[in-house]
Structure formats: structure tokens, C-alpha cells
Write an enzyme that holds these catalytic residues in place. Structure first.
Site, mmCIF file in Angstrom:
data_model
loop_
_atom_site.group_PDB
_atom_site.id
_atom_site.type_symbol
_atom_site.label_atom_id
_atom_site.label_comp_id
_atom_site.label_asym_id
_atom_site.label_seq_id
_atom_site.Cartn_x
_atom_site.Cartn_y
_atom_site.Cartn_z
ATOM 1 N N SER A 269 36.144 46.460 27.202
ATOM 2 C CA SER A 269 36.420 47.479 28.221
ATOM 3 C C SER A 269 37.181 48.682 27.675
ATOM 4 O O SER A 269 36.694 49.357 26.777
ATOM 5 C CB SER A 269 37.159 46.838 29.392
ATOM 6 O OG SER A 269 37.241 47.742 30.467
ATOM 7 N N HIS A 270 38.368 48.929 28.169
ATOM 8 C CA HIS A 270 39.132 50.136 27.809
ATOM 9 C C HIS A 270 40.065 49.883 26.624
ATOM 10 O O HIS A 270 40.833 50.769 26.252
ATOM 11 C CB HIS A 270 39.936 50.591 29.016
ATOM 12 C CG HIS A 270 40.682 49.465 29.641
ATOM 13 N ND1 HIS A 270 40.075 48.571 30.513
ATOM 14 C CD2 HIS A 270 41.944 49.040 29.492
ATOM 15 C CE1 HIS A 270 40.956 47.651 30.871
ATOM 16 N NE2 HIS A 270 42.096 47.903 30.268
ATOM 17 N N ASP B 268 32.718 51.173 33.314
ATOM 18 C CA ASP B 268 32.921 50.740 34.696
ATOM 19 C C ASP B 268 34.089 51.432 35.402
ATOM 20 O O ASP B 268 34.168 51.414 36.617
ATOM 21 C CB ASP B 268 33.017 49.205 34.808
ATOM 22 C CG ASP B 268 34.110 48.602 33.963
ATOM 23 O OD1 ASP B 268 34.788 49.348 33.222
ATOM 24 O OD2 ASP B 268 34.293 47.363 34.030
ATOM 25 N N ARG B 269 35.008 52.047 34.651
ATOM 26 C CA ARG B 269 36.123 52.746 35.308
ATOM 27 C C ARG B 269 35.802 54.231 35.457
ATOM 28 O O ARG B 269 34.924 54.751 34.764
ATOM 29 C CB ARG B 269 37.405 52.612 34.488
ATOM 30 C CG ARG B 269 37.937 51.195 34.443
ATOM 31 C CD ARG B 269 39.308 51.161 33.772
ATOM 32 N NE ARG B 269 39.870 49.803 33.874
ATOM 33 C CZ ARG B 269 41.138 49.499 33.638
ATOM 34 N NH1 ARG B 269 41.985 50.443 33.268
ATOM 35 N NH2 ARG B 269 41.576 48.265 33.769
ATOM 36 N N LYS C 197 31.308 38.921 27.343
ATOM 37 C CA LYS C 197 31.368 38.505 28.749
ATOM 38 C C LYS C 197 30.005 38.027 29.200
ATOM 39 O O LYS C 197 28.995 38.652 28.895
ATOM 40 C CB LYS C 197 31.818 39.695 29.591
ATOM 41 C CG LYS C 197 32.007 39.363 31.059
ATOM 42 C CD LYS C 197 32.788 40.446 31.773
ATOM 43 C CE LYS C 197 31.878 41.265 32.646
ATOM 44 N NZ LYS C 197 32.585 42.153 33.555
ATOM 45 N N ASP D 29 35.393 54.769 31.099
ATOM 46 C CA ASP D 29 36.064 53.997 30.034
ATOM 47 C C ASP D 29 35.085 53.447 29.001
ATOM 48 O O ASP D 29 33.901 53.789 28.996
ATOM 49 C CB ASP D 29 36.912 52.869 30.632
ATOM 50 C CG ASP D 29 36.069 51.730 31.160
ATOM 51 O OD1 ASP D 29 34.951 52.007 31.648
ATOM 52 O OD2 ASP D 29 36.508 50.565 31.088
ATOM 53 N N LYS E 281 32.180 47.351 38.890
ATOM 54 C CA LYS E 281 32.541 48.716 39.238
ATOM 55 C C LYS E 281 31.722 49.663 38.370
ATOM 56 O O LYS E 281 31.141 49.239 37.373
ATOM 57 C CB LYS E 281 34.047 48.926 39.092
ATOM 58 C CG LYS E 281 34.623 48.524 37.761
ATOM 59 C CD LYS E 281 36.146 48.334 37.868
ATOM 60 C CE LYS E 281 36.711 47.799 36.569
ATOM 61 N NZ LYS E 281 37.851 46.897 36.768
ATOM 62 N N ARG F 29 54.208 45.175 37.345
ATOM 63 C CA ARG F 29 53.629 46.364 37.960
ATOM 64 C C ARG F 29 54.278 46.558 39.329
ATOM 65 O O ARG F 29 54.327 45.632 40.133
ATOM 66 C CB ARG F 29 52.124 46.216 38.147
ATOM 67 C CG ARG F 29 51.364 45.982 36.845
ATOM 68 C CD ARG F 29 49.918 46.454 36.968
ATOM 69 N NE ARG F 29 49.043 45.890 35.949
ATOM 70 C CZ ARG F 29 48.997 46.318 34.685
ATOM 71 N NH1 ARG F 29 49.811 47.258 34.260
ATOM 72 N NH2 ARG F 29 48.147 45.750 33.835
ATOM 73 N N GLU G 273 39.692 49.726 43.425
ATOM 74 C CA GLU G 273 41.027 49.328 43.004
ATOM 75 C C GLU G 273 41.784 50.568 42.538
ATOM 76 O O GLU G 273 41.172 51.516 42.030
ATOM 77 C CB GLU G 273 40.955 48.346 41.845
ATOM 78 C CG GLU G 273 40.357 47.009 42.191
ATOM 79 C CD GLU G 273 40.639 45.991 41.090
ATOM 80 O OE1 GLU G 273 41.622 45.263 41.195
ATOM 81 O OE2 GLU G 273 39.866 45.947 40.118
ATOM 82 N N GLU G 274 43.103 50.513 42.653
ATOM 83 C CA GLU G 274 43.937 51.636 42.215
ATOM 84 C C GLU G 274 43.827 51.862 40.703
ATOM 85 O O GLU G 274 44.157 52.945 40.219
ATOM 86 C CB GLU G 274 45.399 51.422 42.631
ATOM 87 C CG GLU G 274 46.032 50.064 42.254
ATOM 88 C CD GLU G 274 46.254 49.847 40.783
ATOM 89 O OE1 GLU G 274 46.647 50.823 40.113
ATOM 90 O OE2 GLU G 274 46.032 48.716 40.312
ATOM 91 N N SER G 275 43.373 50.843 39.985
ATOM 92 C CA SER G 275 43.295 50.903 38.533
ATOM 93 C C SER G 275 42.004 51.572 38.047
ATOM 94 O O SER G 275 41.396 51.133 37.077
ATOM 95 C CB SER G 275 43.417 49.494 37.957
ATOM 96 O OG SER G 275 42.472 48.639 38.575
ATOM 97 N N ASP H 272 33.381 50.706 28.455
ATOM 98 C CA ASP H 272 32.123 50.077 28.855
ATOM 99 C C ASP H 272 31.528 50.691 30.116
ATOM 100 O O ASP H 272 30.557 50.162 30.662
ATOM 101 C CB ASP H 272 32.306 48.561 29.020
ATOM 102 C CG ASP H 272 33.304 48.219 30.104
ATOM 103 O OD1 ASP H 272 34.261 49.002 30.308
ATOM 104 O OD2 ASP H 272 33.146 47.172 30.766
ATOM 105 N N THR I 296 44.126 41.526 43.471
ATOM 106 C CA THR I 296 43.745 42.344 42.320
ATOM 107 C C THR I 296 42.639 41.653 41.512
ATOM 108 O O THR I 296 42.712 40.452 41.268
ATOM 109 C CB THR I 296 44.971 42.559 41.423
ATOM 110 O OG1 THR I 296 45.927 43.294 42.174
ATOM 111 C CG2 THR I 296 44.618 43.341 40.173
#
Ligand code: G1P
Ligand code: ZN
Length: 542
Positions: free
Chosen positions: A112-113, A280-281, A125, A276, A375, A495, A362-364, A278, A343
């Protein structure tokens, strides 16, 4: 020829919902990737002759890993592999391909990121037939197999050419090398009004998309510049690099600072977006304005019917618990369901499958819908463009109009990274105890209405997820939420999510940290953060 190779277990192959993530040298150990892939297949049933989707975000070790997965899949009896050209497929594109072609499942090679390169991270994954990440019973079965593995099966065929489109064979398995963008693009065309977006660009609207040298580069070039004629140079950092140019491929104001600063500068275009590693963000910006992910979800929900794929209206909107309540206010006003989940993207799966929610976020920096089961960064950018193409107002005007209608949820997240694990657990334990005595207490202007340790009752399968974070809710809609990260690797990460609701007639144009100053101070004293962790201030603010 198929060979059976004796091997010994590696004890550290427990995948999470985002797969198995380790540093590249760990994955490069002889047998490490082979064991894990064989363990995935050993935990599955009924895939003989079936199809597997395969691709990755282009990070270091991606190409080598593709060859290994192909040869192990062939030796285990898969009928076909659909692999992205050059080994490239974004996470959303894998999910889309699995669903469109009704394949048995898919394998995504990504961390991911997380940074890439020879000293960065790599990851694997497994996604199931519905297109989403393997659920916990599957990941636990993979882990169990990995601890007992004694051999893996692999074809000794030479490497295949993953750069050439078309179908080749390894043993009796077909390998179809596909354009990584084509199927994803055709899905996007069913959701969004490409003609309207083309006219928007033709009218002189300008955007910058920063692919951060990660997987969305090819998608962005083909979709924004190619299909939508956004103009040459719209996409920056659009070539996936094995080390992402040495940067964190994470779309937020800290790691996508170049884009952020550019959008705040005098030469800013109308719109800015980033995704990001991959794909998804996402991060959304306008000229001189940054849209928080929580607001983005709410604004998409409020304007969703402008997009053809959502023209009939939404069934509901789901957000993770720490995400601001902005989308709840939209749901209440337009009369659709809203859901508050723990989350992690996996909690949206049942709601999407059951048709209870259409959008989720999500906030992330994660936003998505029922079109896939991940996402989706490029989708979020297209959704914004579709809305702007119909409204023909600036991002700033759209956001301000939204606040004037629904009120503004001022929102920030403060992360205290790498704190002592015992101190973190002590702090959370004390907060949990305090939830009983907090309601009714006042702190300056803030009176506690309710406090709890969030528990989620899944409306579909009736499972319960408890201890998902402490919520302190104040009269008027302000909130402080505390939880420990489930993805950190060193010590613990605390967090703290701080939110203040300002009604439509209130002060809507304050600077975020200033607007939240008293709640931020309260978040520290209430949890005794300095006394318990030694930290005066957070390490990261988003
Ligand atoms: C973080 C984010 C969460 C996201 C997850 C995977 O998890 O907060 O929203 O789903 O990464 O991308 P955390 O470290 O907070 O457990
Ligand atoms: Zn990602």
C-alpha cells in the site's frame, strides 16, 4: 515440469486484512514467498481449473514475485491467470477484474502506502471471489498452513514475458497478459459522465493529479489525459518506480506536500488529486482549499445523484467510527441510512453486499462504493470531477456551500507514534474506566453527553466487534476519540481524533487547529497523555 520442493516454515507469516507485509529482504529469503503463496493455495478449496487475477503496484520485487506466483499457481492446478501488463494492477483494478470476470480470487502484490525499494516494504494480499480482502477465517487458515508447510509445488518453466499482451501457457495453465487499465476504465464509464467531464476540461478547467510514482500513473494518464482530455502534463510523477522515487506514496498533506503546496500557491489549477502506492487511497484539493476525507465523503453523498452510476440515489452511507459525522448529517437530511463501523475497510463489506450502504469512507483517505470491494482513489477523483462538471462552481464554493447547508465538522487527527506499549495500554484502560463517570461532567464550555468503548453490532451477520476505541461525545456534536493503531510496527501508536460541529449559521471559516484548540488541549489532559507517555505533542497531525 512440476517440481515438489521441500521447505521449512517461517514462523512470521500471519497475514492481516491488508495481507502479509514485510521488508523486502524478508521476502527475498529463499522459499519465503514460495511458502506463503503455497500456504494461500493450501488454505483454499475448489480452484482446480479456475481463474486467478494477479498484479501489483510496481514496487521493488514486483516482477520477480509475479513469476514465482505464476509458476506456483500453474503447479497447483489453476486453469488461468489474468495478469496486468508489466505486472501492474492497482488494488481497485484487481477487485474490479475479480468481479467482472467472476474469477476464483486474486493476488495483489503491494504494501500500500509503505515506502518501497530494496530496503522498503513488500506485501502479498489474497482477495476472495467477491473482490474484497480475504476475511479473518481465511487469513488465519493461511497462517496455520504456513506454520505446518513442508513442501511447495512449482513449475520449472522459464519466465513468461509479462510485458507482451496476449495469452501464453505455463504447464497446462493459460496466462493472459491484459492492459491494466482497460477493464477498470470501462467500469468507470458506467459510473461517471465522461462527456460532461470532457466538456469541463474543454472549458479551460485545469487539474493536477500526483500519482506519487506509484500504480495510478498509468490509470491517470489513460483516463484523465487520454479519455477526458485534461491536457498533457496534468498527471505528474506518473511512471511507477520500484522505489516510488524514494518517497512515501501516501496522499496526505505531509507526504504529498508538493501537490498540497502547489494547490495553495498562486499558480494553482482548479483541482488537485493524489493516490497512494496501490491506488486505493485519495486526497482531494481545490485551489487554495484542502478537502478533509470526512468532508469529501459527505460532499460525494450530498451530490451523488449527479453521477449516472448513483443517479437513482444511495441506499446508505457508511463511515468508520473515527471519521467525522459530516456524512451522517447528509444521510439524515436526504433520508438515507447511515452506519458507523469500526476502523478498517473490511467492516463495510457486509453492508455493501447486503445493499444497505452504497458509499463508504474513512478519515484515513479512503473512499469507495459498492462498485468494488476495496476503496478506490481514481474513482474518488472522477466522482469529484463529475460533480464539478455539472455544478460548474469551484471546489471552494462547493465546500463552503456544503457547510452552509449542513454545518461544518472541524476535524483533525493527532498521532502519537512509537510510544511505550504498556503506557499506551494503561492510558486506554484508564479512559475505558472513565467512560462510566464522564457523562454529565463539564470541561469549560464542553459538557460530556455520553462516553463509551465503541462496540459494533454488524446488522448483517450479527457479529460483535468490541473495544474499537473510546468515544467521548459532547453536547452539540463535538467529539474526542481515542484508539490504538492496528497497523503500526514499532511500539504503539495512539490516535486521537478531535471534532467540533459548527452549525450552518456559525463560524465556518476558521483555521482547523485554531477552531479545535480547546478540544485539543482537553484531549491531552483527559487522557493524561504527557504524564503517561512523556509526549507533550503529537508526532503527526493530519
Ligand atoms: C489505518 C487507518 C485505517 C485504515 C488502515 C488500513 O489503521 O487508520 O482507517 O483502514 O490504516 O489502511 P490503524 O493504523 O489506525 O489501525
Ligand atoms: Zn493503499
Amino acid at each position: 515440469m512440476i517440481r515438489t520442493v521441500a521447505t521449512k516454515p517461517f514462523p512470521d507469516q500471519r497475514p492481516g486484512t491488508s495481507g502479509l507485509r514485510k521488508q523486502v529482504p524478508v521476502f527475498q529469503q529463499p522459499g519465503y514467498l514460495e511458502n506463503f503463496i503455497q500456504s494461500i493455495f493450501d488454505s483454499l478449496e475448489g480452484f482446480q481449473g479456475q481463474t486467478l487475477v494477479l498484479g501489483g503496484d510496481g514496487r521493488f520485487f514486483n516482477r520477480e514475485a509475479i513469476q514465482i506466483v505464476v509458476k506456483i499457481a500453474a503447479a497447483n492446478g489453476f486453469g488461468r491467470i489474468v495478469v496486468g501488463q508489466g505486472g501492474i494492477l492497482s488494488t481497485p483494478a484487481v477487485s474490479a477484474l475479480i468481479r467482472a470476470r467472476h474469477t476464483f480470487g486474486g493476488i495483489i502484490l503491494s504494501a500500500s502506502h509503505n515506502p518501497g525499494g530494496p530496503h522498503g516494504d513488500f506485501g502479498v494480499k489474497y482477495n476472495i471471489g467477491g473482490g474484497g480482502p480475504a476475511p479473518e477465517n481465511v487469513t488465519e487458515a493461511i497462517f496455520a498452513k504456513s506454520k505446518a508447510i513442508s513442501a511447495y509445488k512449482i513449475s520449472d518453466a522459464p519466465d513468461i514475458d509479462i510485458d507482451r499482451l496476449g495469452t501464453v501457457k505455463v504447464e497446462s495453465m493459460d496466462i493472459e497478459v491484459v492492459d491494466p487499465v482497460a477493464q477498470y476504465l470501462s467500469l468507470m464509464k458506467t459510473l461517471f459522465d465522461f462527456d460532461a467531464i470532457r466538456s469541463l476540461f474543454a472549458s479551460g478547467f485545469r487539474m493536477r493529479f500526483d500519482a506519487l510514482h506509484a500504480v495510478t500513473g498509468p490509470y491517470a494518464h489513460a483516463i484523465f489525459e487520454g479519455e477526458l482530455k485534461s491536457g498533457a502534463g496534468t498527471v505528474v510523477n506518473g511512471t511507477p518506480l520500484p522505489d516510488f522515487g524514494g518517497h512515501h506514496p501516501d496522499p496526505n498533506p505531509t507526504y504529498a506536500k508538493d501537490l498540497y503546496d502547489f494547490m495553495m500557491s498562486a499558480s494553482a489549477p482548479d483541482f488537485g488529486g493524489a493516490s497512494d502506492g496501490d491506488g486505493d487511497r485519495n486526497m482531494i484539493l481545490g485551489r487554495g482549499v484542502y478537502v478533509t476525507p470526512s468532508d469529501s465523503l459527505a460532499i460525494l453523498a450530498a451530490n451523488a445523484t449527479l453521477a449516472p452510476g448513483y443517479a437513482k440515489g444511495l441506499a446508505g452511507v457508511a463511515r468508520s467510527m473515527p471519521t467525522s459525522a459530516a456524512s451522517d448529517r447528509v444521510a439524515a437530511k436526504i433520508g438515507i441510512r447511515s452506519y458507523e463501523t469500526p476502523t478498517g475497510w473490511k467492516f463495510f463489506g457486509n453492508l455493501l453486499d447486503a445493499g444497505l450502504a452504497t458509499l463508504c469512507g474513512e478519515e484515513s483517505f479512503g473512499t469507495g462504493s459498492n462498485h468494488i470491494r476495496e476503496k478506490d482513489g481514481v474513482w474518488a477523483v472522477l466522482f469529484w470531477l463529475n460533480i464539478l462538471a455539472h455544478r460548474r462552481i469551484s471546489v471552494k464554493e462547493l465546500v463552503t456551500e456544503h457547510w452552509r447547508t449542513y454545518g461544518r465538522n472541524y476535524y483533525t487527527r493527532h498521532d502519537y507514534e512509537e510510544i511505550d506499549l504498556n503506557a499506551a495500554n494503561g492510558l486506554m484502560g484508564a479512559l475505558r474506566d472513565a467512560t462510566k463517570s464522564l457523562p454529565g461532567k463539564s470541561f469549560g464550555a464542553h459538557k460530556v453527553e455520553a462516553a463509551d468503548d465503541f462496540a459494533y453490532h454488524d446488522p448483517v451477520d450479527h457479529s460483535v466487534a468490541d473495544h474499537q476505541g473510546v468515544r467521548v461525545m459532547f453536547e452539540g456534536g463535538s467529539r474526542i476519540v481515542y484508539r490504538l493503531s492496528g497497523t503500526g510496527t514499532v511500539g504503539a501508536t495512539l490516535r486521537v481524533y478531535i471534532e467540533h460541529y459548527e452549525p450552518p449559521a456559525g463560524k465556518l471559516d476558521q483555521e482547523t487547529q485554531a477552531a479545535l484548540a480547546d478540544l485539543i488541549a482537553l484531549s491531552r489532559s483527559l487522557a493524561e497523555i504527557e504524564k503517561r507517555t512523556g509526549r507533550k505533542a503529537p508526532s503527526v497531525i493530519t
